[in-house]
Scaffold this motif. Structure first.
Motif, PDB file in Angstrom:
ATOM      1  N   ILE A  90     -15.300  12.790 -17.522  1.00 62.74           N
ATOM      2  CA  ILE A  90     -14.707  13.085 -16.218  1.00 62.74           C
ATOM      3  C   ILE A  90     -14.688  11.827 -15.353  1.00 62.74           C
ATOM      4  N   MET A  91     -15.764  11.042 -15.387  1.00 61.04           N
ATOM      5  CA  MET A  91     -15.820   9.803 -14.607  1.00 61.04           C
ATOM      6  C   MET A  91     -14.702   8.856 -15.019  1.00 61.04           C
ATOM      7  N   THR A  92     -14.512   8.670 -16.315  1.00 57.77           N
ATOM      8  CA  THR A  92     -13.477   7.755 -16.770  1.00 57.77           C
ATOM      9  C   THR A  92     -12.081   8.310 -16.486  1.00 57.77           C
ATOM     10  N   GLY A  93     -11.929   9.610 -16.599  1.00 59.91           N
ATOM     11  CA  GLY A  93     -10.629  10.226 -16.302  1.00 59.91           C
ATOM     12  C   GLY A  93     -10.245  10.089 -14.845  1.00 59.91           C
ATOM     13  N   LEU A  94     -11.207  10.294 -13.955  1.00 60.68           N
ATOM     14  CA  LEU A  94     -10.931  10.116 -12.526  1.00 60.68           C
ATOM     15  C   LEU A  94     -10.626   8.654 -12.202  1.00 60.68           C
ATOM     16  N   ALA A  95     -11.355   7.752 -12.846  1.00 60.92           N
ATOM     17  CA  ALA A  95     -11.081   6.324 -12.632  1.00 60.92           C
ATOM     18  C   ALA A  95      -9.671   5.978 -13.072  1.00 60.92           C
ATOM     19  N   HIS A  96      -9.275   6.513 -14.220  1.00 64.19           N
ATOM     20  CA  HIS A  96      -7.956   6.181 -14.767  1.00 64.19           C
ATOM     21  C   HIS A  96      -6.816   6.901 -14.051  1.00 64.19           C
ATOM     22  N   HIS A  97      -6.974   8.195 -13.791  1.00 61.62           N
ATOM     23  CA  HIS A  97      -5.877   9.003 -13.248  1.00 61.62           C
ATOM     24  C   HIS A  97      -5.845   9.089 -11.727  1.00 61.62           C
TER      25      HIS A  97
ATOM     26  N   SER B 282       0.832  -1.209   0.000  1.00 59.82           N
ATOM     27  CA  SER B 282       0.000   0.000   0.000  1.00 59.82           C
ATOM     28  C   SER B 282       0.861   1.250   0.000  1.00 59.82           C
ATOM     29  N   PHE B 283       1.928   1.216   0.783  1.00 59.74           N
ATOM     30  CA  PHE B 283       2.827   2.366   0.859  1.00 59.74           C
ATOM     31  C   PHE B 283       3.476   2.632  -0.493  1.00 59.74           C
ATOM     32  N   LEU B 284       3.934   1.583  -1.165  1.00 59.60           N
ATOM     33  CA  LEU B 284       4.578   1.753  -2.467  1.00 59.60           C
ATOM     34  C   LEU B 284       3.610   2.273  -3.520  1.00 59.60           C
ATOM     35  N   VAL B 285       2.367   1.810  -3.469  1.00 59.49           N
ATOM     36  CA  VAL B 285       1.355   2.309  -4.408  1.00 59.49           C
ATOM     37  C   VAL B 285       1.155   3.809  -4.208  1.00 59.49           C
ATOM     38  N   LEU B 286       1.039   4.226  -2.956  1.00 56.34           N
ATOM     39  CA  LEU B 286       0.883   5.651  -2.655  1.00 56.34           C
ATOM     40  C   LEU B 286       2.116   6.432  -3.090  1.00 56.34           C
ATOM     41  N   LEU B 287       3.295   5.901  -2.834  1.00 51.10           N
ATOM     42  CA  LEU B 287       4.532   6.563  -3.218  1.00 51.10           C
ATOM     43  C   LEU B 287       4.626   6.716  -4.736  1.00 51.10           C
ATOM     44  N   ASN B 288       4.265   5.675  -5.476  1.00 46.77           N
ATOM     45  CA  ASN B 288       4.273   5.760  -6.946  1.00 46.77           C
ATOM     46  C   ASN B 288       3.281   6.801  -7.448  1.00 46.77           C
ATOM     47  N   PHE B 289       2.099   6.847  -6.813  1.00 44.60           N
ATOM     48  CA  PHE B 289       1.099   7.843  -7.205  1.00 44.60           C
ATOM     49  C   PHE B 289       1.645   9.255  -6.981  1.00 44.60           C
ATOM     50  N   LEU B 290       2.243   9.481  -5.816  1.00 50.24           N
ATOM     51  CA  LEU B 290       2.787  10.807  -5.514  1.00 50.24           C
ATOM     52  C   LEU B 290       3.928  11.162  -6.468  1.00 50.24           C
ATOM     53  N   HIS B 291       4.691  10.176  -6.885  1.00 55.25           N
ATOM     54  CA  HIS B 291       5.780  10.414  -7.843  1.00 55.25           C
ATOM     55  C   HIS B 291       5.226  10.898  -9.186  1.00 55.25           C
ATOM     56  N   ASP B 292       4.097  10.356  -9.606  1.00 53.38           N
ATOM     57  CA  ASP B 292       3.502  10.689 -10.907  1.00 53.38           C
ATOM     58  C   ASP B 292       2.340  11.674 -10.808  1.00 53.38           C
TER      59      ASP B 292
ATOM     60  N   HIS C 170      -0.833  13.055 -13.589  1.00 50.75           N
ATOM     61  CA  HIS C 170      -2.255  12.790 -13.386  1.00 50.75           C
ATOM     62  C   HIS C 170      -3.053  14.093 -13.242  1.00 50.75           C
ATOM     63  N   GLU C 171      -2.477  15.077 -12.561  1.00 52.49           N
ATOM     64  CA  GLU C 171      -3.146  16.376 -12.436  1.00 52.49           C
ATOM     65  C   GLU C 171      -3.347  17.017 -13.803  1.00 52.49           C
ATOM     66  N   ILE C 172      -2.336  16.957 -14.640  1.00 52.42           N
ATOM     67  CA  ILE C 172      -2.433  17.538 -15.988  1.00 52.42           C
ATOM     68  C   ILE C 172      -3.535  16.837 -16.781  1.00 52.42           C
TER      69      ILE C 172
ATOM     70  N   LYS D 190      -6.970  18.652 -18.177  1.00 50.39           N
ATOM     71  CA  LYS D 190      -7.338  18.633 -19.605  1.00 50.39           C
ATOM     72  C   LYS D 190      -8.773  18.145 -19.783  1.00 50.39           C
ATOM     73  N   LEU D 191      -9.129  17.119 -19.020  1.00 55.21           N
ATOM     74  CA  LEU D 191     -10.488  16.577 -19.132  1.00 55.21           C
ATOM     75  C   LEU D 191     -11.526  17.588 -18.673  1.00 55.21           C
ATOM     76  N   LEU D 192     -11.236  18.314 -17.610  1.00 54.76           N
ATOM     77  CA  LEU D 192     -12.182  19.313 -17.108  1.00 54.76           C
ATOM     78  C   LEU D 192     -12.355  20.476 -18.077  1.00 54.76           C
ATOM     79  N   ALA D 193     -11.299  20.816 -18.801  1.00 54.45           N
ATOM     80  CA  ALA D 193     -11.342  21.972 -19.705  1.00 54.45           C
ATOM     81  C   ALA D 193     -11.875  21.629 -21.088  1.00 54.45           C
ATOM     82  N   SER D 194     -11.902  20.358 -21.454  1.00 58.03           N
ATOM     83  CA  SER D 194     -12.283  19.998 -22.826  1.00 58.03           C
ATOM     84  C   SER D 194     -13.789  19.831 -22.991  1.00 58.03           C
ATOM     85  N   ASN D 195     -14.198  19.855 -24.227  1.00 56.21           N
ATOM     86  CA  ASN D 195     -15.583  19.576 -24.599  1.00 56.21           C
ATOM     87  C   ASN D 195     -15.577  18.362 -25.506  1.00 56.21           C
ATOM     88  N   PRO D 196     -15.856  17.186 -24.967  1.00 56.31           N
ATOM     89  CA  PRO D 196     -15.772  15.961 -25.769  1.00 56.31           C
ATOM     90  C   PRO D 196     -16.840  15.918 -26.852  1.00 56.31           C
TER      91      PRO D 196
END
Length: 140
Positions: A87-94, A52-62, A66-68, A72-78
């Motif tokens: 937005i739902m799929t982007g949050l799930a993925h990122h 669990s710690f490594l997963v969190l550490l990897n997330f914080l590293h990247d 993920h923020e970018i 992009k998803l919030l600003a775009s018009n699909p």
């Protein structure tokens, strides 16, 4: 605030607080501080916590990547799906998939026009599936 004003000498407020020691095994942080990621990866005594710690550490590293993507998803018009689905799929993925050890997730397959890849441009695969909760056999 009351405790801080009295140098933390007063009793705890009536609402209960959860101590960090109770929420997180501090030993894992001490091991990380002493030996870095290698110490955590090689420690077999706390395998569940270290994963669990490594997963969190990897997330914080990247996290910037993920923020970018989410911005992009919030600003775009699909054009091929709804904004809500994008937005739902982007949050799930990122976000959500990044916080589980195997990075596997499923977005509700009944979402309207579920895209195959993330709409931010990273082209990450979006996994649709059955997100319902089914009771084990004999409990329904």
């Amino acid at each position: 605030m009351r405790r801080q004003k009295t140098d933390f000498l007063t009793e705890r407020p009536k609402c209960e607080a959860v101590e960090m020691n109770d929420m997180l095994n501090i030993k894992i942080l001490e091991e990380f501080q002493e030996g870095g990621v290698d110490a955590i990866e090689n420690n077999h005594q706390s395998a569940g916590v270290s994963q669990s710690f490594l997963v969190l550490l990897n997330f914080l590293h990247d996290i910037k990547r993920h923020e970018i993507g989410i911005r992009k998803l919030l600003a775009s018009n699909p054009s091929t799906t709804s904004k809500d689905t994008q937005i739902m799929t982007g949050l799930a993925h990122h976000l959500f998939s990044q916080l589980v050890p195997n990075n596997k997730y499923e977005v509700d397959k009944y979402a309207k026009q579920l895209p195959k890849t993330c709409g931010c441009g990273c082209n990450g695969d979006i996994y649709g599936g059955d997100t319902s909760i089914v009771p084990p056999v004999g409990l329904s």
